[in-house]
Motif scaffolding. Structure first.
Motif, PDB file in Angstrom:
ATOM      1  N   VAL A 160       0.820  -1.202   0.000  1.00 31.04           N
ATOM      2  CA  VAL A 160       0.000   0.000   0.000  1.00 31.04           C
ATOM      3  C   VAL A 160       0.855   1.254   0.000  1.00 31.04           C
ATOM      4  O   VAL A 160       0.566   2.210  -0.691  1.00 31.04           O
ATOM      5  CB  VAL A 160      -0.964   0.002   1.218  1.00 31.04           C
ATOM      6  N   SER A 161       1.905   1.306   0.728  1.00 35.55           N
ATOM      7  CA  SER A 161       2.715   2.514   0.882  1.00 35.55           C
ATOM      8  C   SER A 161       3.232   3.081  -0.432  1.00 35.55           C
ATOM      9  O   SER A 161       3.073   4.268  -0.687  1.00 35.55           O
ATOM     10  CB  SER A 161       3.876   2.270   1.839  1.00 35.55           C
ATOM     11  N   PRO A 162       3.834   2.292  -1.315  1.00 33.72           N
ATOM     12  CA  PRO A 162       4.321   2.872  -2.573  1.00 33.72           C
ATOM     13  C   PRO A 162       3.169   3.408  -3.437  1.00 33.72           C
ATOM     14  O   PRO A 162       3.296   4.459  -4.055  1.00 33.72           O
ATOM     15  CB  PRO A 162       5.027   1.733  -3.266  1.00 33.72           C
ATOM     16  N   ALA A 163       2.052   2.738  -3.445  1.00 33.84           N
ATOM     17  CA  ALA A 163       0.916   3.206  -4.247  1.00 33.84           C
ATOM     18  C   ALA A 163       0.362   4.502  -3.665  1.00 33.84           C
ATOM     19  O   ALA A 163       0.008   5.431  -4.399  1.00 33.84           O
ATOM     20  CB  ALA A 163      -0.158   2.130  -4.299  1.00 33.84           C
ATOM     21  N   PHE A 164       0.262   4.576  -2.372  1.00 31.50           N
ATOM     22  CA  PHE A 164      -0.274   5.766  -1.711  1.00 31.50           C
ATOM     23  C   PHE A 164       0.649   6.974  -1.902  1.00 31.50           C
ATOM     24  O   PHE A 164       0.188   8.089  -2.092  1.00 31.50           O
ATOM     25  CB  PHE A 164      -0.472   5.473  -0.218  1.00 31.50           C
ATOM     26  N   ALA A 165       1.926   6.750  -1.890  1.00 28.54           N
ATOM     27  CA  ALA A 165       2.893   7.829  -2.049  1.00 28.54           C
ATOM     28  C   ALA A 165       2.820   8.474  -3.424  1.00 28.54           C
ATOM     29  O   ALA A 165       3.079   9.661  -3.572  1.00 28.54           O
ATOM     30  CB  ALA A 165       4.302   7.310  -1.797  1.00 28.54           C
ATOM     31  N   HIS A 166       2.402   7.762  -4.420  1.00 27.38           N
ATOM     32  CA  HIS A 166       2.329   8.287  -5.787  1.00 27.38           C
ATOM     33  C   HIS A 166       0.939   8.770  -6.168  1.00 27.38           C
ATOM     34  O   HIS A 166       0.769   9.335  -7.241  1.00 27.38           O
ATOM     35  CB  HIS A 166       2.809   7.216  -6.785  1.00 27.38           C
ATOM     36  N   ASP A 167      -0.041   8.584  -5.311  1.00 31.51           N
ATOM     37  CA  ASP A 167      -1.417   8.990  -5.614  1.00 31.51           C
ATOM     38  C   ASP A 167      -1.571  10.495  -5.395  1.00 31.51           C
ATOM     39  O   ASP A 167      -1.337  10.997  -4.313  1.00 31.51           O
ATOM     40  CB  ASP A 167      -2.382   8.212  -4.720  1.00 31.51           C
ATOM     41  N   LYS A 168      -1.950  11.244  -6.422  1.00 31.23           N
ATOM     42  CA  LYS A 168      -2.063  12.704  -6.371  1.00 31.23           C
ATOM     43  C   LYS A 168      -3.519  13.180  -6.457  1.00 31.23           C
ATOM     44  O   LYS A 168      -3.758  14.371  -6.584  1.00 31.23           O
ATOM     45  CB  LYS A 168      -1.280  13.337  -7.533  1.00 31.23           C
TER      46      LYS A 168
END
Length: 167
Positions: free
Chosen positions: A7-15
């Protein structure tokens, strides 16, 4: 822990929510600017009307060589019309005739007022030096308006806008 890694990498790139967060942060500033500008514009408008009312009252009184009580009543009523569209009950208008004797002493010959206190007859008036001309008379108009800002009242309280003129 495996769930956190996915989840963390996906959340970090969600704008997708950035604009909403930025708007929420800027909205109070925008509202303050909008309402502050509206409040300031109304205050300036009323102040301009106070100046116009002051000049109108003095001009109407100074145009005639003698003035009756009914004329003064009409003049003061006209002053209420000049302040429109603002509330005329908050308006105070005082028109006085200041006589300057041969010794350059300035005293009130007569005074009338709307929603205020007229000046006492024979009371002394301090005039600007440039206006003291022995054996003459001046019409002295004083106007004040109690302006209570709608939104800024908490910060400023009621403001007393005033002006005066000699003619």
């Amino acid at each position: 822990e495996k769930l956190d890694e996915r989840v963390s990498p996906a959340f970090a790139h969600d704008k997708r929510g950035v604009s909403a967060v930025e708007f929420a942060m800027v909205l109070p500033l925008l509202l303050t600017l909008y309402f502050g500008t509206a409040e300031l514009s109304q205050g300036i408008g009323i102040d301009r009307k106070v100046t116009l009312t002051t000049r109108t009252a003095a001009d109407l009184a100074a145009r005639v060589s003698s003035i009756s009580n009914s004329d003064m009543t009409n003049l003061l009523a006209a002053s209420s019309a000049v302040i429109a569209p603002y509330d005329p009950t908050k308006l105070k208008v005082t028109v006085s005739l200041v006589s300057i004797d041969s010794n350059s002493n300035a005293t009130v010959s007569w005074s009338c007022s709307l929603n205020g206190t007229k000046r006492a007859t024979n009371s002394s008036v301090t005039l600007p030096t440039a206006l003291i001309n022995p054996s003459t008379a001046l019409v002295f108009s004083e106007v004040s308006y109690s302006y209570k800002p709608t939104i800024g009242y908490v910060i400023t309280g009621t403001l007393n806008l005033s002006d005066q003129i000699y003619m």
